[in-house]
Write a protein that holds these residues in place. Sequence first.
Motif, short mmCIF file in Angstrom:
data_model
loop_
_atom_site.label_atom_id
_atom_site.label_comp_id
_atom_site.label_asym_id
_atom_site.label_seq_id
_atom_site.Cartn_x
_atom_site.Cartn_y
_atom_site.Cartn_z
N HIS A 18 0.84 -1.20 0.00
CA HIS A 18 0.00 0.00 0.00
C HIS A 18 0.87 1.25 0.00
O HIS A 18 0.71 2.15 -0.84
CB HIS A 18 -0.91 -0.06 1.23
N ALA A 21 3.07 1.71 -3.20
CA ALA A 21 2.22 2.09 -4.34
C ALA A 21 1.75 3.54 -4.20
O ALA A 21 1.73 4.29 -5.18
CB ALA A 21 1.03 1.14 -4.45
N GLN A 22 1.39 3.93 -2.98
CA GLN A 22 0.92 5.29 -2.72
C GLN A 22 2.00 6.32 -3.03
O GLN A 22 1.71 7.43 -3.46
CB GLN A 22 0.48 5.41 -1.27
N TYR A 23 3.25 5.95 -2.82
CA TYR A 23 4.36 6.88 -3.05
C TYR A 23 4.97 6.75 -4.45
O TYR A 23 6.08 7.21 -4.69
CB TYR A 23 5.41 6.75 -1.94
N GLY A 24 4.24 6.12 -5.37
CA GLY A 24 4.62 6.14 -6.77
C GLY A 24 5.51 5.00 -7.25
O GLY A 24 5.96 5.03 -8.40
N MET A 48 -7.28 2.80 1.42
CA MET A 48 -7.07 4.02 0.64
C MET A 48 -8.36 4.83 0.55
O MET A 48 -8.33 6.06 0.56
CB MET A 48 -6.54 3.70 -0.75
N ALA A 61 -4.99 10.42 -6.55
CA ALA A 61 -3.80 9.76 -6.01
C ALA A 61 -4.11 8.30 -5.66
O ALA A 61 -3.27 7.41 -5.87
CB ALA A 61 -3.28 10.49 -4.79
N ARG A 62 -5.31 8.04 -5.17
CA ARG A 62 -5.73 6.67 -4.85
C ARG A 62 -5.74 5.83 -6.13
O ARG A 62 -5.22 4.71 -6.16
CB ARG A 62 -7.12 6.68 -4.21
N LYS A 64 -4.12 6.35 -8.94
CA LYS A 64 -2.74 6.17 -9.42
C LYS A 64 -2.03 5.10 -8.59
O LYS A 64 -1.30 4.26 -9.14
CB LYS A 64 -1.97 7.49 -9.35
N ALA A 65 -2.22 5.13 -7.29
CA ALA A 65 -1.58 4.15 -6.41
C ALA A 65 -2.05 2.74 -6.74
O ALA A 65 -1.25 1.81 -6.85
CB ALA A 65 -1.86 4.48 -4.94
N ASN A 68 -0.48 1.29 -9.70
CA ASN A 68 0.92 0.90 -9.49
C ASN A 68 1.05 -0.52 -8.96
O ASN A 68 2.16 -1.05 -8.87
CB ASN A 68 1.60 1.84 -8.48
#
Length: 178
Positions: A18, A21-24, A48, A61-62, A64-65, A68
């Motif tokens: 989590h 993925a959240q941080y790209g 999320m 952002a959710r 996009k995460a 990923n």
Amino acid sequence: MKNIAVIGSGTMGNGIAHVFAQYGYTVSLIDISEDALKKAVATIEKNMGRQVEKGTLTDDARKKALANLSTTTFLKEGVKDADLVVEAATENLDLKLKIFKEIDESTKPGTILASNTSSISITKIASVTKSPDQVIGMHFMNPVPLMKLVEVIRGYRTSDSVTNQVMELSRKLEKGPV
């Protein structure tokens, strides 16, 4: 460092996946059970969603995460492109040694191999690899998305470079490595 593999999709593994993925970061979440992976992704989506509700994460952002994140039950496939592998399997020495031997044989040279263990010797884990200088402990606290502490544990042969990279990576995740 861009590609992260997380082995184990339980409480710690899905939390670690989590956060990366959240941080790209591109994350491959690996488990032996397809059902466990589905449950992990549902947990990540739910957590999320809570972050969006609280205003700590935007819906964009959710999305996009979540994009990923990929899952697989094939360890060799999941780790082959990883720059960092974080093992978060059950606290069982024999299992961890088996996993580290397999990921050591399946990753590209220079891949950092980390364990989320809090009780098993990193030196012992590193002993089954060809590159014990690339093995380190990266112990996240539960719940991973909320807790800021990351305990970084060097093995006897862990290199300064690997230690520094893991410390810096932890800071990029807005964690406090010690």
